[in-house]
Write an enzyme that holds these catalytic residues in place. Structure first.
Site, PDB file in Angstrom:
ATOM      1  N   GLU A 269      52.008  88.569 168.954  1.00  0.00           N
ATOM      2  CA  GLU A 269      50.782  87.870 168.880  1.00  0.00           C
ATOM      3  C   GLU A 269      50.305  87.605 170.506  1.00  0.00           C
ATOM      4  O   GLU A 269      49.108  87.720 170.889  1.00  0.00           O
ATOM      5  CB  GLU A 269      50.536  86.520 168.369  1.00  0.00           C
ATOM      6  CG  GLU A 269      50.483  86.932 166.817  1.00  0.00           C
ATOM      7  CD  GLU A 269      52.111  87.079 165.939  1.00  0.00           C
ATOM      8  OE1 GLU A 269      52.997  86.950 166.892  1.00  0.00           O
ATOM      9  OE2 GLU A 269      52.009  86.858 164.870  1.00  0.00           O
TER      10      GLU A 269
ATOM     11  N   PHE B 292      54.275  74.569 154.828  1.00  0.00           N
ATOM     12  CA  PHE B 292      54.640  75.836 155.484  1.00  0.00           C
ATOM     13  C   PHE B 292      53.803  76.335 156.379  1.00  0.00           C
ATOM     14  O   PHE B 292      52.690  76.586 155.843  1.00  0.00           O
ATOM     15  CB  PHE B 292      55.048  76.749 154.380  1.00  0.00           C
ATOM     16  CG  PHE B 292      55.798  78.101 154.889  1.00  0.00           C
ATOM     17  CD1 PHE B 292      56.954  77.910 155.633  1.00  0.00           C
ATOM     18  CD2 PHE B 292      54.991  79.407 154.776  1.00  0.00           C
ATOM     19  CE1 PHE B 292      57.473  79.052 156.027  1.00  0.00           C
ATOM     20  CE2 PHE B 292      55.660  80.470 155.244  1.00  0.00           C
ATOM     21  CZ  PHE B 292      56.842  80.165 155.986  1.00  0.00           C
TER      22      PHE B 292
ATOM     23  N   LYS C 299      42.870  78.660 154.639  1.00  0.00           N
ATOM     24  CA  LYS C 299      42.927  79.670 154.141  1.00  0.00           C
ATOM     25  C   LYS C 299      41.977  79.556 152.796  1.00  0.00           C
ATOM     26  O   LYS C 299      41.390  80.542 152.390  1.00  0.00           O
ATOM     27  CB  LYS C 299      44.466  79.837 153.306  1.00  0.00           C
ATOM     28  CG  LYS C 299      44.420  81.000 152.635  1.00  0.00           C
ATOM     29  CD  LYS C 299      46.026  81.476 152.361  1.00  0.00           C
ATOM     30  CE  LYS C 299      46.209  82.638 151.570  1.00  0.00           C
ATOM     31  NZ  LYS C 299      47.463  83.321 151.044  1.00  0.00           N
TER      32      LYS C 299
END
Ligand SMILES: Cc1ncc(C[n+]2csc(CCOP(=O)(O)OP(=O)(O)O)c2C)c(N)n1
Ligand SMILES: [Mg+2]
Lengths: 163, 572
Positions: B51, B113, B163
């Protein structure tokens, strides 16, 4: 010199952390910091007291202004202003001492806001020096707990810090 | 109105913003967005191998084009891997938008997570960052991100996207705003007229003037105005390492760059000037040397879009906050109308002095019959590319040599990490440029240390056919570190050698590219010709150079601008 910088900023999550982060990141010191929404709840008013040379203060105000969420700010110490701090202080107050504590509170124009048989909780409003002086005056009598709000300030006269 | 999911809104907003390429790497929290990318062809995604490289690619593109670069990564490790890249862009004021996945809103704060507080982690190295709190905000937040990144003093903007904000089955009305307005953000659109007038009066009265031009000239697209102003007034110009190309290096009025490894004549001229016109520069410590000894006789006019840059390290006599192009334009019109002109005799005398300084160092480095000298590598590169390539650089001695010996006549051609000094920047930055400018010559000047910090991107270059050239100035050591150890630590080379180097030629072959090893001076130019003639191949030139060469001039630590080492033994 000690300065009081008053900041109007967007009342967004995280905006306070940007101000605090800026001070630590650039090695400026914060003596006191207060923050709360204003009458317009999209805006927060933040007051910070700090020490520094003129050069440092100039950088602090510019850097604060550069934060995207800061709308406006003013260095109150540049003009006539009013500053206030609130203190709640718990003092031992039993026996003969009760009267002494009460007298001192009256002299400083404080208020006893909570009472038990052995403790007075006192509220005092004023500039920071006055609060310091009160603590000094009662220190021999037994201070149990001190909580201070940090300084809030506003300019005197017609000047306003608003949208 | 159209109904779109948050993920589709992100991709559509990018398209409506005119974004062609984004760079990134997928992962759990970003998968709805990746799925939205898959279902369209307008916004193309480049898959990097780390990245950090995605950010440098976006950065290289942004520096070459002036347009913001765009990055997409997942939460947690994807986001934290971007940090060095973001800090690099932040230090050099590069416009960029970084879209980061985040764990779903209801998990935030639970150490879920791949949860990282990206807003907190990135806060000190971004111009601004924001979190999406409702999918319907996405178009406005993306518009805001681009607006903030590219206006005023540019910089990276992070958008954190939980998300659930991109869930495919929840759709909302989509429309992309034409513009956004923020009551708390209004960068200066022009300089203060009174200050500009005052500055021009000072410029007209100056006897030993110098223009000190920084990266702001390039970011502010003000090269034409700067060049015009310098020519009208016959003032000498020195560029910072970020500003190279802002004024043509081959122009007779150019003194080269200034500061720690700047030219002798630039540093001398700065020290003796009576007026410094600083344009889009920030009096960085690598320029000023000790600020208490900085240019004792100079009055300073400082033009910058960012008020915090003015009087931060060196106080300005005439501060001017505004876009450099518009301020210079206003100066030019005042100069045109002005009856007073700079004193020609004083300027003649000043130029006589400047030319003497220029002539003082005739031999800039010593050639060797044993080794190729690193300076010769850059001279050959300049010659073979006719001075017209996009040159990116990594960090170290090779960077300084590239900046000294490649004469940049155009802005946006010299691409380096000047502020943060990030090893590993040059190669991915070159990839971003080659992708957007496939017909241009793009070369990355690097060292055997720096190149290994993002060497995995050779694979990305294969996937997307990016035939750039890598010029590895191989001194078998972390040369810049070694130089400091020579100068300050009696040559105790603590971890500054590069042992166990890979066979770069074989490595290139393994990745499907071409590698050429060069050890003799007579092979240098032919190898370079050959490399640039292979238009459709990435070619890596592994050029062995003198491992003990130093970069000079070098300012003496804590001295004034004019205190310099000119060679290992010669100090002025
Ligand atoms: C990521 C990172 N780590 C460490 C440094 C410190 N550093 C500056 S120059 C340099 C040596 C670079 O070696 P090389 O790429 O071989 O270039 P050379 O100086 O030999 O030309 C190092 C380690 C840095 N700038 N960036
Ligand atoms: Mg090296």
């Amino acid at each position: 010199m000690r300065r009081i910088i008053s900041v109007l900023m967007e009342n967004e999550p995280g905006s306070l952390s940007r101000v605090v982060g800026l001070f630590s990141q650039r090695n400026y010191n914060i003596e006191t910091l207060t923050v709360a929404p204003t009458d317009d709840d999209t805006l927060s008013r933040l007051t910070v007291t700090t020490e520094g040379s003129d050069k440092v203060i100039e950088q602090i105000t510019k850097q604060l202004n550069k934060l995207v969420e800061v709308v406006k700010l003013v260095d109150l110490t540049e003009g006539a202003h009013i500053e206030r701090e609130l203190m709640l202080i718990k003092l031992k107050a039993s026996g003969a001492q009760r009267a002494e504590v009460k007298r001192t509170v009256d002299i400083f124009r404080g208020q006893i806001v909570d009472v038990t048989s052995t403790v007075y909780t006192v509220q005092l409003v004023g500039n920071s020096d006055k609060l310091d002086a009160f603590i000094q005056a009662v220190s021999a009598l037994g201070v149990l707990e001190v909580v201070r709000s940090g300084v809030s300030g506003i300019a005197r006269g017609e000047k306003v810090l608003a949208l | 109105m159209e109904l779109l999911s948050g993920a589709d809104m992100i991709v559509r907003s990018l398209k409506d913003q005119g974004v062609e390429y984004i760079y990134g790497y997928p992962g759990g929290a970003a998968l709805h967005i990746y799925d939205a990318l898959f279902r369209q062809d307008d916004v193309k995604h480049i898959l990097v191998r780390h990245e950090q490289a995605a950010v440098h690619m976006a950065d290289g593109y942004a520096r070459a084009s002036g347009e913001p670069g765009v990055v997409l990564v997942t939460s947690g490790p994807g986001a934290t891997n971007t940090i060095t890249g973001i800090a690099t862009a932040f230090m050099d004021s590069i416009p960029m938008v970084i879209l980061c996945g985040q764990v779903a809103s209801h998990l935030i704060g639970e150490d879920a997570f791949q949860e990282t507080d990206m807003i907190g982690v990135s806060r000190p190295i971004v111009k601004h960052n924001m979190t999406v709190r409702h999918p319907s905000e996405i178009p406005t937040l993306i518009k805001k991100a681009f607006y903030l990144a590219s206006t005023g003093r540019p910089g990276p903007v992070v958008l954190d996207i939980p998300k659930d904000m991109t869930a495919p089955n929840e759709r909302f009305e989509y429309s992309y705003p034409d513009k956004v307005k923020l009551r708390s953000y209004s960068p200066a659109v022009r300089g203060h007229a009174g200050q500009i007038k005052k500055a021009v009066d000072m410029m007209m009265a100056a006897k030993r003037p110098i223009i000190y031009a920084g990266g702001g000239v390039i970011l502010g697209k003000a090269s034409p105005q700067l060049t015009d102003l310098a020519h009208k007034l016959n003032f000498p110009v020195t560029n910072t390492i970020m500003g190279l190309g802002g004024f043509p290096a081959t122009d007779p009025q150019s003194l080269g760059w200034l500061g720690m490894h700047g030219s002798y004549e630039s540093n001398m001229a700065m020290h003796h000037a009576d007026l410094i016109l600083a344009v889009g520069a920030r009096f960085d410590d690598r320029v000023t040397n000790a600020t208490d000894k900085f240019c004792p006789g100079a009055r300073i006019v400082h033009i910058d879009i960012d008020p915090t840059s003015i009087s931060k390290t060196v106080p300005a006599d005439v501060p001017i906050v505004g876009p450099v192009d518009s301020v210079l334009k206003e100066m030019l019109s005042l100069i045109k109308e002005s009856k007073v002109k700079p004193d020609p005799d004083a300027l003649d005398a000043w130029w006589k002095q400047l030319n003497e300084w220029r002539g003082f160092r005739t031999e800039l480095y010593q050639k060797s019959d044993k080794h190729i000298m690193p300076q010769q590598v850059i001279e050959a590169l300049y010659k073979v590319t006719k001075g017209d390539a996009y040159i990116t650089s990594d960090v170290g001695q090779h960077q300084m040599f590239a900046a000294q010996y490649y004469k940049f006549d155009k802005p946006n051609r010299w691409i380096n990490s000047g502020g943060l000094g990030t090893m590993g920047f040059g190669f991915p930055a070159a990839m971003g440029i080659k992708l957007h400018y496939p017909d241009a010559e793009v070369a990355c000047v690097t060292g055997e240390g720096s190149i290994q910090m993002n060497i995995q991107e050779l694979s990305t270059c294969k996937q997307y056919q990016l035939p750039l050239k890598i010029i590895n100035v191989n001194n078998q050591s972390l040369g810049m570190v070694k130089q400091w150890q020579d100068m300050n630590y009696e040559s105790r080379y603590a971890n500054s050698y590069m042992d166990s180097l890979p066979d770069f030629v074989k490595l290139m072959e393994a990745y499907g590219h071409v590698g050429i090893k060069v050890t003799k001076l007579e092979d240098l130019e032919p190898a370079m010709e050959k490399a640039f003639a292979m238009k459709d191949k990435l070619v890596f030139l592994d050029i062995y150079v003198d491992p003990f060469e130093h970069v000079y001039p070098m300012q003496v630590a804590r001295g004034s601008m004019k205190d310099m080492w000119l060679s290992k033994t010669e100090r002025v």
